[in-house]
Design a protein around this motif. Structure first.
Motif, mmCIF file in Angstrom:
data_model
loop_
_atom_site.group_PDB
_atom_site.id
_atom_site.type_symbol
_atom_site.label_atom_id
_atom_site.label_comp_id
_atom_site.label_asym_id
_atom_site.label_seq_id
_atom_site.Cartn_x
_atom_site.Cartn_y
_atom_site.Cartn_z
ATOM 1 N N UNK A 15 0.579 -1.526 0.290
ATOM 2 C CA UNK A 15 -0.074 0.483 -0.158
ATOM 3 C C UNK A 15 0.913 1.041 -0.049
ATOM 4 N N UNK A 16 0.362 2.357 -0.278
ATOM 5 C CA UNK A 16 1.075 3.767 -0.744
ATOM 6 C C UNK A 16 1.330 3.845 1.372
ATOM 7 N N UNK A 17 1.370 3.238 1.811
ATOM 8 C CA UNK A 17 2.254 3.794 3.206
ATOM 9 C C UNK A 17 3.404 3.219 3.412
ATOM 10 N N UNK A 18 3.227 1.721 3.183
ATOM 11 C CA UNK A 18 3.916 0.454 3.427
ATOM 12 C C UNK A 18 3.696 0.212 4.692
ATOM 13 N N UNK A 19 2.288 0.218 4.922
ATOM 14 C CA UNK A 19 1.964 0.125 6.568
ATOM 15 C C UNK A 19 1.433 -1.955 6.543
ATOM 16 N N UNK A 20 0.707 -2.318 5.783
ATOM 17 C CA UNK A 20 -0.078 -3.916 5.284
ATOM 18 C C UNK A 20 1.016 -4.073 5.239
ATOM 19 N N UNK A 21 1.213 -6.152 5.769
ATOM 20 C CA UNK A 21 1.988 -6.401 5.579
ATOM 21 C C UNK A 21 1.988 -6.939 3.978
ATOM 22 N N UNK A 50 6.798 -6.268 5.430
ATOM 23 C CA UNK A 50 6.144 -4.365 5.380
ATOM 24 C C UNK A 50 6.710 -4.468 3.773
ATOM 25 N N UNK A 51 8.222 -4.397 3.558
ATOM 26 C CA UNK A 51 8.491 -3.540 2.366
ATOM 27 C C UNK A 51 9.952 -4.348 1.629
ATOM 28 N N UNK A 82 1.594 -15.194 1.150
ATOM 29 C CA UNK A 82 1.627 -14.106 1.217
ATOM 30 C C UNK A 82 -0.239 -13.474 1.653
ATOM 31 N N UNK A 83 -0.095 -12.126 1.820
ATOM 32 C CA UNK A 83 -0.871 -11.317 2.223
ATOM 33 C C UNK A 83 -1.535 -10.740 0.971
ATOM 34 N N UNK A 84 -0.370 -10.065 -0.061
ATOM 35 C CA UNK A 84 -1.105 -9.681 -0.997
ATOM 36 C C UNK A 84 -0.260 -9.750 -2.217
ATOM 37 N N UNK A 85 -0.705 -9.655 -3.664
ATOM 38 C CA UNK A 85 -0.387 -9.845 -4.338
ATOM 39 C C UNK A 85 0.592 -8.806 -5.299
ATOM 40 N N UNK A 86 -0.331 -7.926 -4.600
ATOM 41 C CA UNK A 86 -0.029 -5.512 -5.113
ATOM 42 C C UNK A 86 1.551 -5.790 -4.762
#
Length: 99
Positions: A15-21, A50-51, A82-86
Motif C-alpha cells: 500500500x502507499x504507506x507501506x503499512x500493510x503486510x 512490510x516492504x 502471502x497477504x497481498x499480490x499487489x
C-alpha cells in the motif's frame, strides 16, 4: 549514486504507506544484524514483511519479529503466506537510524 543513509532508492510495498503486510515467512537460520537498523531473529521464528528494497540493495527486506522492526537479508526467509499480490513501487525515505 550517493544514497546517503538509504540502502536503496526504491521499494515495493502492498500500500502507499507501506503499512500493510506483504507476506510472512519462517526464519531459516539465526540472524544478528550489524547494527540497530536490522532486526535479529532465531531459526524458526515468524518474520512479517512490510516492504522490499529494490535497485542496488535487492537483498534487503524490512519487517518485524515480535515488536522489533528492521532490515534483514531476504534469503534467510522461507515465505509461507502471502497477504497481498499487489506491489506498488515507491521511493524510499531515509533508512531507519540508530538512536
Amino acid at each position: 549514486p550517493d544514497l546517503g543513509r538509504r540502502f536503496a532508492e526504491r521499494k515495493r510495498c502492498a500500500d502507499i504507506e507501506c503499512s500493510m503486510l506483504m507476506c510472512r515467512g519462517k526464519a531459516m537460520r539465526d540472524f544478528k544484524g550489524p547494527d540497530c537498523r536490522f532486526v535479529n531473529f532465531k531459526k524458526g521464528e515468524a518474520v512479517y514483511v512490510y516492504y522490499k528494497l529494490i535497485g542496488e540493495s535487492t537483498e534487503l527486506w524490512a519487517g518485524s519479529v515480535g515488536s522489533d522492526f528492521g532490515y534483514f537479508p531476504k534469503d534467510l526467509l522461507e515465505i509461507n503466506h502471502n497477504y497481498s499480490n499487489e506491489e506498488l513501487e515507491l521511493p524510499t525515505d531515509v533508512s531507519l537510524t540508530c538512536s
